[in-house]
Design a protein around this motif. Structure first.
Motif, PDB file in Angstrom:
ATOM      1  N   PRO B 301       0.810  -1.227   0.000  1.00  0.00           N
ATOM      2  CA  PRO B 301       0.000   0.000   0.000  1.00  0.00           C
ATOM      3  C   PRO B 301       0.837   1.268   0.000  1.00  0.00           C
ATOM      4  CG  PRO B 301      -0.779  -1.560   1.664  1.00  0.00           C
ATOM      5  CD  PRO B 301       0.521  -2.077   1.166  1.00  0.00           C
ATOM      6  N   TRP B 302       1.843   1.302   0.844  1.00  0.00           N
ATOM      7  CA  TRP B 302       2.572   2.574   0.909  1.00  0.00           C
ATOM      8  C   TRP B 302       3.494   2.782  -0.287  1.00  0.00           C
ATOM      9  CZ3 TRP B 302       7.803   2.699   1.111  1.00  0.00           C
ATOM     10  CH2 TRP B 302       8.512   1.646   1.698  1.00  0.00           C
ATOM     11  N   VAL B 303       3.989   1.707  -0.866  1.00  0.00           N
ATOM     12  CA  VAL B 303       4.791   1.874  -2.094  1.00  0.00           C
ATOM     13  C   VAL B 303       3.904   2.441  -3.208  1.00  0.00           C
ATOM     14  CG1 VAL B 303       5.943   0.613  -3.961  1.00  0.00           C
ATOM     15  CG2 VAL B 303       6.560   0.151  -1.598  1.00  0.00           C
ATOM     16  N   ALA B 304       2.690   1.914  -3.295  1.00  0.00           N
ATOM     17  CA  ALA B 304       1.762   2.412  -4.327  1.00  0.00           C
ATOM     18  C   ALA B 304       1.425   3.876  -4.077  1.00  0.00           C
ATOM     19  CB  ALA B 304       0.501   1.561  -4.342  1.00  0.00           C
ATOM     20  N   ALA B 305       1.192   4.221  -2.795  1.00  0.00           N
ATOM     21  CA  ALA B 305       0.854   5.612  -2.471  1.00  0.00           C
ATOM     22  C   ALA B 305       2.020   6.534  -2.796  1.00  0.00           C
ATOM     23  CB  ALA B 305       0.488   5.706  -0.988  1.00  0.00           C
ATOM     24  N   LEU B 306       3.217   6.066  -2.477  1.00  0.00           N
ATOM     25  CA  LEU B 306       4.424   6.864  -2.753  1.00  0.00           C
ATOM     26  C   LEU B 306       4.588   7.069  -4.258  1.00  0.00           C
ATOM     27  CD1 LEU B 306       6.916   8.033  -1.246  1.00  0.00           C
ATOM     28  CD2 LEU B 306       8.085   5.898  -1.776  1.00  0.00           C
ATOM     29  N   ALA B 307       4.389   5.983  -4.996  1.00  0.00           N
ATOM     30  CA  ALA B 307       4.531   6.063  -6.451  1.00  0.00           C
ATOM     31  C   ALA B 307       3.501   7.016  -7.040  1.00  0.00           C
ATOM     32  CB  ALA B 307       4.361   4.676  -7.058  1.00  0.00           C
ATOM     33  N   LEU B 308       2.303   6.970  -6.464  1.00  0.00           N
ATOM     34  CA  LEU B 308       1.237   7.853  -6.955  1.00  0.00           C
ATOM     35  C   LEU B 308       1.594   9.321  -6.703  1.00  0.00           C
ATOM     36  CD1 LEU B 308      -1.385   7.161  -8.330  1.00  0.00           C
ATOM     37  CD2 LEU B 308      -2.532   7.272  -6.125  1.00  0.00           C
ATOM     38  N   ALA B 309       2.117   9.570  -5.503  1.00  0.00           N
ATOM     39  CA  ALA B 309       2.517  10.944  -5.177  1.00  0.00           C
ATOM     40  C   ALA B 309       3.630  11.395  -6.114  1.00  0.00           C
ATOM     41  CB  ALA B 309       2.980  10.995  -3.720  1.00  0.00           C
ATOM     42  N   ALA B 310       4.590  10.508  -6.355  1.00  0.00           N
ATOM     43  CA  ALA B 310       5.699  10.868  -7.254  1.00  0.00           C
ATOM     44  C   ALA B 310       5.187  11.094  -8.668  1.00  0.00           C
ATOM     45  CB  ALA B 310       6.741   9.750  -7.239  1.00  0.00           C
ATOM     46  N   ARG B 311       4.215  10.309  -9.057  1.00  0.00           N
ATOM     47  CA  ARG B 311       3.644  10.467 -10.412  1.00  0.00           C
ATOM     48  C   ARG B 311       2.959  11.828 -10.545  1.00  0.00           C
ATOM     49  NH1 ARG B 311       1.337   8.270 -15.019  1.00  0.00           N
ATOM     50  NH2 ARG B 311      -0.862   8.698 -15.314  1.00  0.00           N
ATOM     51  N   ILE B 312       2.185  12.197  -9.509  1.00  0.00           N
ATOM     52  CA  ILE B 312       1.497  13.492  -9.561  1.00  0.00           C
ATOM     53  C   ILE B 312       2.531  14.617  -9.647  1.00  0.00           C
ATOM     54  CG2 ILE B 312       0.000  15.075  -8.282  1.00  0.00           C
ATOM     55  CD1 ILE B 312      -1.283  12.517  -7.020  1.00  0.00           C
ATOM     56  N   ALA B 313       3.556  14.511  -8.787  1.00  0.00           N
ATOM     57  CA  ALA B 313       4.590  15.550  -8.793  1.00  0.00           C
ATOM     58  C   ALA B 313       5.296  15.589 -10.147  1.00  0.00           C
ATOM     59  CB  ALA B 313       5.594  15.269  -7.677  1.00  0.00           C
ATOM     60  N   GLY B 314       5.610  14.427 -10.656  1.00  0.00           N
ATOM     61  CA  GLY B 314       6.315  14.349 -11.942  1.00  0.00           C
ATOM     62  C   GLY B 314       5.503  14.946 -13.065  1.00  0.00           C
ATOM     63  N   LYS B 315       4.236  14.625 -13.110  1.00  0.00           N
ATOM     64  CA  LYS B 315       3.388  15.153 -14.191  1.00  0.00           C
ATOM     65  C   LYS B 315       3.218  16.666 -14.054  1.00  0.00           C
ATOM     66  CE  LYS B 315       2.320  11.399 -16.551  1.00  0.00           C
ATOM     67  NZ  LYS B 315       2.880  11.193 -17.875  1.00  0.00           N
ATOM     68  N   LEU B 316       3.082  17.122 -12.800  1.00  0.00           N
ATOM     69  CA  LEU B 316       2.916  18.569 -12.593  1.00  0.00           C
ATOM     70  C   LEU B 316       4.161  19.323 -13.067  1.00  0.00           C
ATOM     71  CD1 LEU B 316       1.106  18.848  -9.135  1.00  0.00           C
ATOM     72  CD2 LEU B 316       0.342  19.817 -11.300  1.00  0.00           C
ATOM     73  N   VAL B 317       5.313  18.816 -12.664  1.00  0.00           N
ATOM     74  CA  VAL B 317       6.562  19.501 -13.026  1.00  0.00           C
ATOM     75  C   VAL B 317       6.783  19.432 -14.536  1.00  0.00           C
ATOM     76  CG1 VAL B 317       9.076  19.443 -12.777  1.00  0.00           C
ATOM     77  CG2 VAL B 317       7.615  19.107 -10.771  1.00  0.00           C
ATOM     78  N   THR B 318       6.599  18.255 -15.092  1.00  0.00           N
ATOM     79  CA  THR B 318       6.828  18.147 -16.537  1.00  0.00           C
ATOM     80  C   THR B 318       5.775  18.944 -17.319  1.00  0.00           C
ATOM     81  OG1 THR B 318       5.613  16.046 -16.518  1.00  0.00           O
ATOM     82  CG2 THR B 318       8.009  15.920 -16.488  1.00  0.00           C
ATOM     83  N   GLY B 319       4.587  19.082 -16.725  1.00  0.00           N
ATOM     84  CA  GLY B 319       3.566  19.935 -17.347  1.00  0.00           C
ATOM     85  C   GLY B 319       4.056  21.375 -17.429  1.00  0.00           C
ATOM     86  N   LEU B 320       4.724  21.795 -16.376  1.00  0.00           N
ATOM     87  CA  LEU B 320       5.274  23.166 -16.383  1.00  0.00           C
ATOM     88  C   LEU B 320       6.352  23.293 -17.453  1.00  0.00           C
ATOM     89  CD1 LEU B 320       5.560  23.830 -12.526  1.00  0.00           C
ATOM     90  CD2 LEU B 320       3.919  24.840 -14.124  1.00  0.00           C
ATOM     91  N   VAL B 321       7.146  22.234 -17.595  1.00  0.00           N
ATOM     92  CA  VAL B 321       8.202  22.261 -18.617  1.00  0.00           C
ATOM     93  C   VAL B 321       7.573  22.356 -20.017  1.00  0.00           C
ATOM     94  CG1 VAL B 321      10.092  20.929 -19.665  1.00  0.00           C
ATOM     95  CG2 VAL B 321       9.824  20.961 -17.181  1.00  0.00           C
ATOM     96  N   VAL B 322       6.536  21.584 -20.220  1.00  0.00           N
ATOM     97  CA  VAL B 322       5.853  21.627 -21.521  1.00  0.00           C
ATOM     98  C   VAL B 322       5.308  23.030 -21.772  1.00  0.00           C
ATOM     99  CG1 VAL B 322       3.838  20.774 -22.797  1.00  0.00           C
ATOM    100  CG2 VAL B 322       5.266  19.186 -21.546  1.00  0.00           C
ATOM    101  N   ARG B 323       4.733  23.573 -20.738  1.00  0.00           N
ATOM    102  CA  ARG B 323       4.144  24.917 -20.842  1.00  0.00           C
ATOM    103  C   ARG B 323       5.212  25.936 -21.240  1.00  0.00           C
ATOM    104  NH1 ARG B 323       2.579  28.445 -16.588  1.00  0.00           N
ATOM    105  NH2 ARG B 323       0.791  29.734 -17.202  1.00  0.00           N
ATOM    106  N   ALA B 324       6.403  25.751 -20.673  1.00  0.00           N
ATOM    107  CA  ALA B 324       7.482  26.683 -20.985  1.00  0.00           C
ATOM    108  C   ALA B 324       8.087  26.395 -22.352  1.00  0.00           C
ATOM    109  CB  ALA B 324       8.566  26.589 -19.905  1.00  0.00           C
ATOM    110  N   ALA B 325       8.160  25.114 -22.702  1.00  0.00           N
ATOM    111  CA  ALA B 325       8.884  24.739 -23.927  1.00  0.00           C
ATOM    112  C   ALA B 325       8.043  24.879 -25.192  1.00  0.00           C
ATOM    113  CB  ALA B 325       9.369  23.300 -23.806  1.00  0.00           C
TER     114      ALA B 325
END
Lengths: 468, 432
Positions: B301-325
């Protein structure tokens, strides 16, 4: 012409050019040979690198390999005038457990469910190819040939077996009465033909002439005749094998219920299939898979005869609805893959060591069966007043034996366990010979009478052709 | 339930799937990621109701494996293309970057956390788990993006950009998975090759058999033989790679890309196999759901939760990169990445492939992470994407209310005709 028949000429109608291909040059054949070698090398390297693999990976690789190798081998044997079936079988034999062992016994065993699907397709197609008008036209000929072939081949081959029983290891020590019983059972094996081989050849050649249609009608009806004869013979010979046993009508009673029930279910299934194709008409491949695996299993559980059910269903779709050509077209699409696998697996299953051991007896029985089949065909043609084509060649499609003969062999082995093992081994050895030679004879005959000429085509792809 | 009944159930599902592709009346229904089938499989599977017994599921493992390989082939055939248009290289790179960054974020988070909190898990297993979770977290499913753009008749630069990105990011999860499988091949005794060598072998095998397929399809394309060629080459690819312990999905993906790039018949081949995609996806998702086992590992459970949090963070950050690029994305919300949170068939394929290849703690944790990402993405992704497209002015006012496509078009706001860079339809893309 039946309701479902196409005006495009011949019973195959618009499908006539679906399979045919443009002539291929030496460069194409060389490419195919090199690709075949590459595939052999790839599978060889991997099987040697990971030899002890009993998981599904080996089976999946075997399916892929047999599909490709069978197709390529059939392309390579084509210039020799050999049928595609021979290519498929050759690929299976060479890659199989007795030669290069690229497809091991485990994979061959795992692939056996393909047979259920292939046999369902074969029976459906066989039934659908039996157009009422063709059956009516050739009814007299069909009846004479069936009668003469069954009687003459059954009696003479039983006699040959009885006379040569000293050469057969399991029969040498039998009493005379038991030997007569075993000989009668061998007679049943001798009258089995191969609907699969005939349909496989017709599927490749698109032959639609009198020889093709006569042979098809004969082998499909002989399937039913063999089922009935087997039940009668088993009932009759049981007291010969076991003096304490009495002749019981129970098996015939069961058989009667099985046949009538199968015809009734087949008719219902045929009507349901027609309605489905008319109202929905999509995803027939999924329907075939459901029939091949699910319905076959259910019919066996209920003790009905799946092959008869599907054959009747195909017959009903073709002759009582307008969906026959659609059904045949869909079967042809599925069969283009399933047949390659079916015959390649049959090749891989061929027990070469057993054939090596029993070849003199197998050759004797195989040759005498071919001879008496030929004689019976001549007599049948004379009695039916057949046209010259049939009078000369009607025997050619009746030499092949495959799954049906093996199935009958298994049933006999189960019914008479005291000699069943040896009997089955002899059946396997004889079927191996007939399976290799029979299709070649039939294809050659079709070529000789000019029933195999078809125009080249690239097939059809509706979504793209509609655009142009 | 015995195997025959399960087979019949899967065939029915496959049949329904074919209608979802082909029938206009059903288009727009169902969830974009297909997460409902994962949940259905989970409920019917051994973990909840037990309708599917573990032994029955095991009997279907080869079929599941073949289904996954076939899906990877379809993805490969369509990789870098939207319809018949090639995705521009920059967008291809952007999509790959987003997936790689998100996948690496999830993998790193899991790797270091597990090293700290689950020391009993060996290094190889930890690495496999991290890469598997990374691979399962990387994707944005193209189906969800299409679902939104079609359902709300969205057209414009942002829609096109997001569709291109979603179409381009499938390479990374499959590559990561190929690398993970190559860490533990089964033919090391005969061929002592390092893991990157095995990854290359996986790709080369796909490439070689892709070339064989192209050669056999030839100039004289014949539909009736093409099925045999495609099935034969893809099954051989899957079987060979699986036997050596490599990733069949990466190999068939490479094979699909090879055919798409080299064969003059790419369009015909795609037209042939495209209708099979959905009939294969639904049973695969159901089987994936049935394989989910919450008790497979205590840390699941906690590995999945951690991965989910990392995925959200990753998509948010890369979304910003896309927005800039990307100039096309400049006007979008900073939360653009949330719109790319939907995951689906590729992530679930990765999860199920891991569960089949590494049954136990590693495989089941990866599968559960993929399932959790798919279900979570279902709640967040499409809504956020719709908000992004609305803000970009690419959803017409009259089309803001979702409506099933069998409703007659309203005279005031007829659905806009698809632009050339849009896929013809959801999700089969070729049935319009």
């Amino acid at each position: 012409m039946s309701a479902g028949a196409s005006p495009a000429g011949g019973p195959h109608g618009p499908r006539a050019d679906h399979h045919a291909s443009a002539p291929k040059g030496p460069l194409t054949h060389l490419t195919h040979a090199l690709v075949l070698l590459l595939l052999f090398a790839l599978l060889y390297a991997v099987t040697r690198a990971v030899p002890e693999n009993r998981g599904p990976a080996g089976t999946i690789a075997s399916i892929g390999f047999l599909l490709l190798a069978g197709t390529l081998a059939s392309e390579l044997t084509e210039p020799l005038g050999l049928p595609h079936l021979s290519g498929y079988i050759a690929a299976g034999v060479i890659a199989g457990p007795h030669v290069f062992k690229l497809v091991d016994r485990h994979a061959v065993h795992e692939l056996s469910p393909v047979n259920a699907l292939a046999l369902a397709l074969i029976a459906l197609a066989g039934g659908a190819e039996l157009r009422l008008e063709i059956v009516r036209k050739g009814l007299k000929s069909l009846a004479w040939h069936s009668l003469v072939q069954v009687l003459l081949v059954f009696v003479t081959m039983s006699a040959v077996f009885f006379a040569a029983r000293r050469l057969v290891p399991f029969a040498a020590e039998l009493s005379v009465s038991a030997a007569i019983g075993v000989a009668a059972l061998w007679g049943v094996i001798a009258i089995t033909r191969s609907p699969a081989a005939v349909l496989g050849i017709l599927s490749q050649t698109r032959a639609t002439g009198p020889l093709a249609m006569h042979t098809l009608a004969f082998v499909m009806t002989s399937d039913l005749i063999v089922t009935i004869t087997l039940a009668i013979v088993i009932t009759a010979v049981r007291p010969l094998m076991d003096p304490s046993a009495t002749m019981s009508m129970h098996e015939l009673q069961v058989l009667g219920r099985e046949i009538v029930g199968s015809i009734a279910i087949g008719t219902t299934l045929g009507l349901a299939l027609s309605a489905y194709m008319r109202l929905i008409g999509r995803q027939l491949i999924l329907v075939f898979v459901a029939l091949g695996f699910g319905a076959t299993e259910m019919l066996r559980y209920l003790r009905f005869e799946p092959l008869l059910v599907f054959m009747v269903a195909g017959f009903v779709v073709m002759n009582l609805s307008k969906q026959g050509d659609k059904l045949l077209h869909a079967i042809e699409d599925a069969a283009s893959v399933v047949f390659v696998l079916f015959f390649a697996v049959a090749g891989a299953e061929l027990d070469l060591p057993l054939l090596k051991q029993m070849w003199p007896v197998a050759l004797l029985f195989g040759a005498s069966r071919a001879l008496f089949t030929w004689i019976a065909a001549k007599i049948g043609s004379r009695l039916a007043d057949d046209p010259p084509v049939l009078a000369r060649w009607s025997w050619s499609g009746l030499v092949s034996q495959a799954g049906l003969a093996l199935g009958v062999g298994i049933l006999i082995a189960r019914a008479f366990p005291s000699f069943g093992g040896g009997f089955r081994a002899l059946v396997v050895a004889c079927v191996a010979l007939n399976e290799l030679l029979g299709p070649i004879l039939f294809k050659r005959a079709l070529d000789r009478v000019g029933e195999t000429e078809a125009p080249p085509s690239r097939g059809s792809l509706p979504s793209l052709t509609d655009r142009s | 339930m015995n195997a025959i009944w399960l087979l019949m159930g899967l065939l029915v599902l496959s049949y329904l799937g074919s209608f979802l592709v082909g029938q206009h009346v059903l288009r727009g229904f169902g969830l974009p990621s297909g997460a409902e089938y994962v949940v259905l499989g989970f409920v019917l599977g051994p973990s909840v109701l037990g309708v599917f017994e573990p032994s029955t599921l095991t009997a279907f493992d080869p079929i599941a494996g073949v289904a996954l390989g076939w899906l990877a082939l379809v993805v490969g055939l369509d990789f870098g293309f939207v319809g018949s248009r090639r995705v521009p290289l920059a967008r291809l790179g952007l999509g790959a970057f987003m997936a790689l960054a998100t996948g690496c974020a999830a993998a790193a988070a899991v790797f270091f956390s597990v090293a700290r909190f689950v020391p009993a898990l060996g290094r190889t297993d930890r690495t496999l788990l991290a890469i598997g979770v990374g691979a399962a977290s990387a994707e944005t499913t193209r189906h969800a993006v299409l679902w939104v753009t079609q359902r709300y008749s969205a057209t414009g630069k942002v829609s096109s950009l997001i569709a291109d990105i979603a179409d381009s990011d499938d390479l990374i999860p499959l590559l990561l998975m190929g690398g993970a499988f190559a860490l533990v091949p089964q033919a090391t005794s005969l061929w002592p090759i390092p893991f990157y060598g095995w990854t290359i072998v996986t790709i080369v095998l796909g490439l070689v058999l892709g070339l064989v397929a192209v050669l056999l399809l030839g100039n004289d394309f014949r539909l009736i033989q093409s099925w045999g060629v495609l099935l034969g080459t893809s099954l051989l690819t899957m079987g060979l790679t699986a036997r050596v312990g490599l990733s069949p999905l990466l190999a068939t993906f490479a094979m699909g890309v090879t055919i798409a790039v080299i064969s003059p018949h790419r369009e015909e081949v795609v037209a042939m196999v495209r209708p099979t995609e959905h009939p294969v996806i639904l049973p695969a998702l159901l089987l994936a759901g049935a394989h989910v086992n919450l008790k497979a590992a205590p840390f699941l459970p906690w590995v999945a939760a951690l991965a989910l949090a990392a995925r959200i963070a990753g998509k948010l950050v890369t979304g910003l990169v896309v927005r800039a690029a990307s100039p096309d994305a400049r006007g979008t919300s900073p939360l653009l990445g949330l719109g790319l949170l939907s995951s689906g068939s590729v992530a679930m394929s990765v999860g199920l492939a891991f569960a089949l290849r590494f049954p136990g703690q590693v495989g089941h944790t990866v599968l559960f992470t993929a399932a959790a990402a798919a279900v979570f993405g279902e709640f967040v992704g499409p809504q956020s994407l719709r908000a992004t497209l609305r803000q970009a002015g690419e959803i017409a006012e009259a089309d803001r209310t979702p409506r099933p496509s069998f409703w007659p078009p309203r005279p005031s706001a007829p659905p806009a005709p698809p632009t050339p860079d849009q896929r013809p339809s959801f999700p089969g893309k070729g049935d319009a």
